[in-house]
Motif scaffolding. Structure first.
Motif, PDB file in Angstrom:
ATOM      1  N   UNK A  80       6.723   1.365  -2.044  1.00 20.52           N
ATOM      2  CA  UNK A  80       6.149   3.091  -1.165  1.00 20.52           C
ATOM      3  C   UNK A  80       6.394   3.712  -1.429  1.00 20.52           C
ATOM      4  N   UNK A  81       7.777   3.987  -2.720  1.00 18.57           N
ATOM      5  CA  UNK A  81       7.882   5.290  -4.185  1.00 18.57           C
ATOM      6  C   UNK A  81       6.660   5.448  -4.744  1.00 18.57           C
ATOM      7  N   UNK A  82       5.765   4.573  -5.452  1.00 15.15           N
ATOM      8  CA  UNK A  82       4.561   3.731  -5.876  1.00 15.15           C
ATOM      9  C   UNK A  82       3.601   4.494  -5.560  1.00 15.15           C
ATOM     10  N   UNK A  83       3.362   4.262  -4.289  1.00 21.78           N
ATOM     11  CA  UNK A  83       2.949   4.913  -3.707  1.00 21.78           C
ATOM     12  C   UNK A  83       2.239   5.925  -3.518  1.00 21.78           C
ATOM     13  N   UNK A  84       3.555   6.856  -3.050  1.00 22.18           N
ATOM     14  CA  UNK A  84       3.767   8.041  -2.721  1.00 22.18           C
ATOM     15  C   UNK A  84       3.044   8.652  -4.204  1.00 22.18           C
ATOM     16  N   UNK A  85       3.861   8.294  -4.752  1.00 19.71           N
ATOM     17  CA  UNK A  85       3.487   8.816  -6.187  1.00 19.71           C
ATOM     18  C   UNK A  85       2.427   8.930  -6.570  1.00 19.71           C
ATOM     19  N   UNK A  86       1.479   7.777  -6.450  1.00 24.75           N
ATOM     20  CA  UNK A  86      -0.173   8.360  -6.910  1.00 24.75           C
ATOM     21  C   UNK A  86      -0.261   8.698  -6.107  1.00 24.75           C
ATOM     22  N   UNK A  87      -0.794   8.278  -5.116  1.00 22.92           N
ATOM     23  CA  UNK A  87      -1.652   9.077  -3.843  1.00 22.92           C
ATOM     24  C   UNK A  87      -2.188   8.106  -2.834  1.00 22.92           C
ATOM     25  N   UNK A  88      -3.278   7.403  -3.920  1.00 29.21           N
ATOM     26  CA  UNK A  88      -4.575   7.303  -2.749  1.00 29.21           C
ATOM     27  C   UNK A  88      -4.546   5.274  -3.353  1.00 29.21           C
ATOM     28  N   UNK A  89      -3.687   4.866  -3.983  1.00 30.06           N
ATOM     29  CA  UNK A  89      -3.734   2.991  -3.955  1.00 30.06           C
ATOM     30  C   UNK A  89      -2.329   2.689  -3.503  1.00 30.06           C
ATOM     31  N   UNK A  90      -2.878   1.351  -2.852  1.00 28.19           N
ATOM     32  CA  UNK A  90      -1.733   0.192  -2.108  1.00 28.19           C
ATOM     33  C   UNK A  90      -1.286  -0.555  -3.442  1.00 28.19           C
ATOM     34  N   UNK A  91      -0.074  -0.392  -3.356  1.00 24.98           N
ATOM     35  CA  UNK A  91       0.130  -1.750  -4.483  1.00 24.98           C
ATOM     36  C   UNK A  91       0.240  -2.838  -3.108  1.00 24.98           C
ATOM     37  N   UNK A  92       0.131  -4.035  -4.161  1.00 22.63           N
ATOM     38  CA  UNK A  92       0.461  -5.548  -3.950  1.00 22.63           C
ATOM     39  C   UNK A  92       0.755  -6.200  -4.723  1.00 22.63           C
ATOM     40  N   UNK A  93       1.580  -6.581  -4.051  1.00 21.53           N
ATOM     41  CA  UNK A  93       2.662  -8.051  -4.385  1.00 21.53           C
ATOM     42  C   UNK A  93       2.208  -8.769  -4.602  1.00 21.53           C
ATOM     43  N   UNK A  94       1.745 -10.159  -5.856  1.00 16.23           N
ATOM     44  CA  UNK A  94       0.782 -10.945  -5.974  1.00 16.23           C
ATOM     45  C   UNK A  94       2.145 -11.595  -5.696  1.00 16.23           C
TER      46      UNK A  94
END
Length: 289
Positions: free
Chosen positions: A185-199
């Motif tokens: 969730x922190x990555x998503x906040x830092x990067x702004x406009x992407x959803x980070x998926x875990x394969x």
């Protein structure tokens, strides 16, 4: 296209070994693969494929020069091949990536005539790849960044949007996944406009003990997807491959290691299964998009 970053918050869990052999498994299935080594440390994926001869050269063009807008040549000239896998090698300049991107940001924003222009540091790897038409050229793009947070990791995650997480069923591995959902969730906040998926999280260095099972149970509590493939503790084959700067597939094809190859055939099959599983995840996503 199948883009993902192989990452774990803990070091020493087999991240780079997993990435090197998984890239070869993808290539064996007929997929065109580009692996990007974003780790500035010696002995990483670039070393594993025997491509680190220019790592310390101050004159060599490298990925960082392209990310800060100062390329010395074409992007395609950075890419080298080993065992049917295209590799973008690491370079010592990656050790100062954070500082160099900050300096590039200051220069670009000071000299750009548009007062609204922003040089977004975490998006520069993706910019380089898109400008070089890499997404249309490859079936699989895999990135191997360092474990620590910073621009290496942010750029990798922004460029791929997906994580494959090796997990060692041990106290160290358990600590690496505790609160991992918060990290994502922190990555998503830092990067702004992407959803980070875990394969998927991949149990690695598995020895089948009760202690292993304890930490596998802890992994399930994190409510992250677990890949249906686990990699056993295979020190002999993986160690020999590392020492010879080849993948375990290349080692298995060497007649000198015939006995080891026959004993370790299930390990090769595990990597094949993992590559197939990852491919299926993206096929499912595309079918439902």
């Amino acid at each position: 296209m199948i883009p993902y970053t192989v990452w774990s918050e803990a070091g020493g869990v087999g991240k780079t070994t997993l990435a090197a052999n998984l890239s070869r498994a993808h290539a064996n299935s007929g997929q065109k693969v580009l692996v990007i080594d974003m780790d500035p440390q010696d002995g990483g994926l670039t070393h594993h494929f025997g491509l680190d001869d220019d790592k310390g050269s101050a004159d060599a063009d490298n990925l960082v020069m392209h990310m800060i807008g100062r390329p010395r040549g074409d992007f395609g000239d950075l890419v080298r091949s080993s065992e049917g896998v295209d590799v973008l090698p690491s370079h010592n300049m990656l050790g100062t990536l954070d500082d160099l991107l900050s300096k590039a940001q200051e220069l670009e924003e000071d000299t750009n005539p548009d007062p609204e222009y922003e040089f977004e540091k975490e998006r520069q790897l993706r910019r380089v790849l898109v400008d070089a038409d890499v997404p249309s050229e490859y079936d699989v793009i895999m990135i191997d960044p360092p474990a620590s947070e910073g621009q290496h990791l942010y750029n990798a995650v922004y460029a791929t949007g997906n994580l494959l997480i090796p997990f060692e069923p041990s106290p160290k591995g358990e600590r690496s996944v505790q609160g991992l959902r918060d990290v994502i969730n922190g990555f998503e906040d830092e990067l702004g406009d992407i959803d980070v998926g875990v394969i998927g999280t991949v149990p690695n260095k598995l020895s089948g003990t009760n202690i292993n099972q304890k930490y596998l149970d802890a992994l399930e509590d994190e409510e992250l997807p677990i890949a249906p493939v686990s990699i056993g503790e295979r020190g002999s084959m993986l160690g020999e491959a590392w020492d010879n700067q080849v993948s375990i597939y290349e080692l298995a094809e060497n007649e000198s290691y015939r006995d080891l190859r026959d004993y370790e055939q299930p390990t090769l099959e595990k990597f094949d299964e993992l590559a197939e599983y990852i491919t299926e995840q993206f096929a499912t996503t595309e079918a439902t998009a």
